[in-house]
Design an enzyme around this catalytic site. Structure first.
Site, PDB file in Angstrom:
ATOM      1  N   SER A 134      72.423  25.913  85.540  1.00 26.12           N
ATOM      2  CA  SER A 134      71.984  27.427  85.044  1.00 26.12           C
ATOM      3  C   SER A 134      71.416  28.064  86.313  1.00 26.12           C
ATOM      4  O   SER A 134      70.715  27.320  86.980  1.00 26.12           O
ATOM      5  CB  SER A 134      71.090  27.174  84.016  1.00 26.12           C
ATOM      6  OG  SER A 134      70.859  28.703  83.617  1.00 26.12           O
ATOM      7  N   TYR A 147      62.712  24.869  79.672  1.00 23.31           N
ATOM      8  CA  TYR A 147      64.269  24.962  79.962  1.00 23.31           C
ATOM      9  C   TYR A 147      64.622  25.172  81.326  1.00 23.31           C
ATOM     10  O   TYR A 147      65.213  24.237  81.978  1.00 23.31           O
ATOM     11  CB  TYR A 147      64.827  26.128  79.156  1.00 23.31           C
ATOM     12  CG  TYR A 147      66.376  26.384  79.277  1.00 23.31           C
ATOM     13  CD1 TYR A 147      67.138  25.385  78.781  1.00 23.31           C
ATOM     14  CD2 TYR A 147      66.827  27.381  80.137  1.00 23.31           C
ATOM     15  CE1 TYR A 147      68.557  25.655  79.191  1.00 23.31           C
ATOM     16  CE2 TYR A 147      68.343  27.562  80.427  1.00 23.31           C
ATOM     17  CZ  TYR A 147      69.182  26.493  79.969  1.00 23.31           C
ATOM     18  OH  TYR A 147      70.438  26.712  80.073  1.00 23.31           O
TER      19      TYR A 147
HETATM   20  N1  LIG Z   1      74.813  30.145  77.257  1.00 26.70           N
HETATM   21  C1  LIG Z   1      74.253  30.501  78.603  1.00 26.70           C
HETATM   22  O1  LIG Z   1      73.643  31.489  78.861  1.00 26.70           O
HETATM   23  C2  LIG Z   1      73.965  29.354  79.405  1.00 26.70           C
HETATM   24  C3  LIG Z   1      73.913  29.769  80.757  1.00 26.70           C
HETATM   25  C4  LIG Z   1      73.525  28.653  81.698  1.00 26.70           C
HETATM   26  C5  LIG Z   1      73.786  27.320  81.305  1.00 26.70           C
HETATM   27  N2  LIG Z   1      74.028  26.994  79.942  1.00 26.70           N
HETATM   28  C6  LIG Z   1      74.213  25.430  79.788  1.00 26.70           C
HETATM   29  O2  LIG Z   1      75.524  25.266  79.219  1.00 26.70           O
HETATM   30  C7  LIG Z   1      75.639  24.423  78.315  1.00 26.70           C
HETATM   31  C8  LIG Z   1      76.153  24.520  77.226  1.00 26.70           C
HETATM   32  O3  LIG Z   1      75.659  25.601  76.438  1.00 26.70           O
HETATM   33  P1  LIG Z   1      76.291  26.668  75.374  1.00 26.70           P
HETATM   34  O4  LIG Z   1      75.725  27.980  76.076  1.00 26.70           O
HETATM   35  O5  LIG Z   1      77.894  26.501  75.690  1.00 26.70           O
HETATM   36  O6  LIG Z   1      75.803  26.397  74.124  1.00 26.70           O
HETATM   37  P2  LIG Z   1      76.181  26.077  72.706  1.00 26.70           P
HETATM   38  O7  LIG Z   1      77.592  26.872  72.287  1.00 26.70           O
HETATM   39  O8  LIG Z   1      75.091  26.158  71.647  1.00 26.70           O
HETATM   40  O9  LIG Z   1      76.651  24.410  72.882  1.00 26.70           O
HETATM   41  C9  LIG Z   1      75.799  23.429  73.130  1.00 26.70           C
HETATM   42  C10 LIG Z   1      76.744  22.352  72.809  1.00 26.70           C
HETATM   43  O10 LIG Z   1      75.850  21.142  73.307  1.00 26.70           O
HETATM   44  C11 LIG Z   1      76.014  20.099  72.244  1.00 26.70           C
HETATM   45  N3  LIG Z   1      74.820  19.472  71.950  1.00 26.70           N
HETATM   46  C12 LIG Z   1      73.482  19.945  71.741  1.00 26.70           C
HETATM   47  N4  LIG Z   1      72.753  18.808  71.851  1.00 26.70           N
HETATM   48  C13 LIG Z   1      73.302  17.638  71.996  1.00 26.70           C
HETATM   49  C14 LIG Z   1      73.179  16.294  72.134  1.00 26.70           C
HETATM   50  N5  LIG Z   1      72.239  15.654  71.948  1.00 26.70           N
HETATM   51  N6  LIG Z   1      74.340  15.392  72.274  1.00 26.70           N
HETATM   52  C15 LIG Z   1      75.631  15.890  72.460  1.00 26.70           C
HETATM   53  N7  LIG Z   1      75.743  17.247  72.412  1.00 26.70           N
HETATM   54  C16 LIG Z   1      74.964  17.878  71.905  1.00 26.70           C
HETATM   55  C17 LIG Z   1      76.307  21.124  70.759  1.00 26.70           C
HETATM   56  O11 LIG Z   1      76.871  20.413  70.023  1.00 26.70           O
HETATM   57  P3  LIG Z   1      76.402  19.847  68.436  1.00 26.70           P
HETATM   58  O12 LIG Z   1      75.407  20.857  68.226  1.00 26.70           O
HETATM   59  O13 LIG Z   1      77.778  19.988  67.718  1.00 26.70           O
HETATM   60  O14 LIG Z   1      76.162  18.603  68.671  1.00 26.70           O
HETATM   61  C18 LIG Z   1      77.167  22.049  71.426  1.00 26.70           C
HETATM   62  O15 LIG Z   1      78.590  21.571  71.679  1.00 26.70           O
HETATM   63  C19 LIG Z   1      74.217  23.942  78.180  1.00 26.70           C
HETATM   64  O16 LIG Z   1      73.827  22.859  79.044  1.00 26.70           O
HETATM   65  C20 LIG Z   1      73.314  25.123  78.618  1.00 26.70           C
HETATM   66  O17 LIG Z   1      72.147  24.704  79.035  1.00 26.70           O
HETATM   67  C21 LIG Z   1      74.290  27.843  78.987  1.00 26.70           C
END
Ligand SMILES: NC(=O)c1ccc[n+]([C@@H]2O[C@H](COP(=O)([O-])OP(=O)(O)OC[C@H]3O[C@@H](n4cnc5c(N)ncnc54)[C@H](OP(=O)(O)O)[C@@H]3O)[C@@H](O)[C@H]2O)c1
Length: 247
Positions: A134, A147
């Site tokens: 990120s 975070y």
């Molecule tokens: N959205 C942003 O602005 C952003 C920016 C930079 C980086 N990121 C990074 O991108 C990645 C994905 O995030 P996202 O934005 O796509 O959010 P999201 O839509 O909430 O997706 C998060 C995913 O992680 C899974 N998850 C959470 N805890 C878990 C665990 N303990 N074991 C296995 N799966 C788990 C969730 O699945 P379940 O809840 O079904 O288990 C869900 O599929 C993260 O690493 C986040 O830090 C996001």
């Protein structure tokens, strides 16, 4: 021939957002894809949207589950995506239980995923390991201390891995996005959808498919090309604290 035909991909945390979009992109390029998540029902719903995918319930926080389930997949393209943030509390006012959930998922979860997939890549002498970092791993912002610390850790893993795997044939990539519209903010605000929507209002954020495109680009380069770091922002976002919202 599709560019990822014959490849076996694993995307952790792919029931929604960036993980799901990435799994779909990799499947559309010909990879056989396994996705993981914590809940059977959410996983089954995501699998239905990704051609040929299989779902494996695996909580990345659970070292024993990762050790038992991940090596058997024999993935040669791994996306360590599962991650989350909870709250925007100042460090001195935060909730210890929530910190544990975030650190265990974003730091130990990546370590478990790496430990139980990379030996196979090293054995093959090829393959890709993708860290979902990120911009929070490069900059900090008030209310983001825990975070940001976890994403700085992910960046440290990426940098150390480059040195440790030098000469192995394994390619490493960290993809570090700014604001992406996913369930991330709903999770962060503990289910408060109004607060979550306000994060993205007028921001024209990245879509999960934008990040998936970047990952797909990197892993479809010829074997001698290793795209190492991708930092991507919404055009209206200059830094983690500077956003030009459309009025
Ligand atoms: N959205 C942003 O602005 C952003 C920016 C930079 C980086 N990121 C990074 O991108 C990645 C994905 O995030 P996202 O934005 O796509 O959010 P999201 O839509 O909430 O997706 C998060 C995913 O992680 C899974 N998850 C959470 N805890 C878990 C665990 N303990 N074991 C296995 N799966 C788990 C969730 O699945 P379940 O809840 O079904 O288990 C869900 O599929 C993260 O690493 C986040 O830090 C996001």
């Amino acid at each position: 021939m599709q560019p990822l035909h014959g490849r076996t991909a694993l995307v952790t945390g792919a029931t929604s957002g960036i993980g799901k979009a990435t799994a779909l992109a990799l499947a559309n390029l010909g990879a056989r894809v396994t996705i993981t998540g914590r809940e059977e029902a959410r996983l089954a719903a995501a699998v239905r949207d990704i051609p040929g995918a299989q779902g494996v319930v695996c909580d990345v926080r659970d070292a024993e589950q990762c050790a038992r389930l991940l090596p058997a997949l024999q993935a040669d393209l791994v996306v360590a995506n599962a991650g989350l943030a909870i709250g925007v509390d100042k460090l001195h006012e935060g909730d210890c239980a929530e910190w544990s959930l975030v650190v265990d998922t974003n730091v130990k979860g990546v370590m478990h995923t790496y430990r139980h997939t990379v030996p196979h890549l090293v054995g093959l002498g090829r393959g890709d390991f993708v860290f979902l970092g990120s911009v929070a791993g490069r900059q900090v912002y008030p209310g983001g201390s825990v975070y940001c610390a976890t994403k700085h850790a992910v960046r440290a893993f990426y940098e150390a891995a480059r040195l440790e795997l030098h000469g192995s044939g394994v390619r490493l990539l960290t993809v570090d996005p700014g604001m992406v519209e996913t369930d991330f903010s709903r999770v962060r605000f503990r289910g408060d959808t109004t607060r979550a929507a306000a994060v993205y209002a007028g921001a024209e954020p990245l879509a999960p498919s934008d990040v998936a495109d970047a990952i797909a680009y990197a892993v479809t380069r010829p074997a001698h090309v290793n795209i190492g770091e991708i930092v991507m922002w919404a055009s209206r976002q200059a830094s983690t604290t500077l956003l030009n919202r459309k009025s």
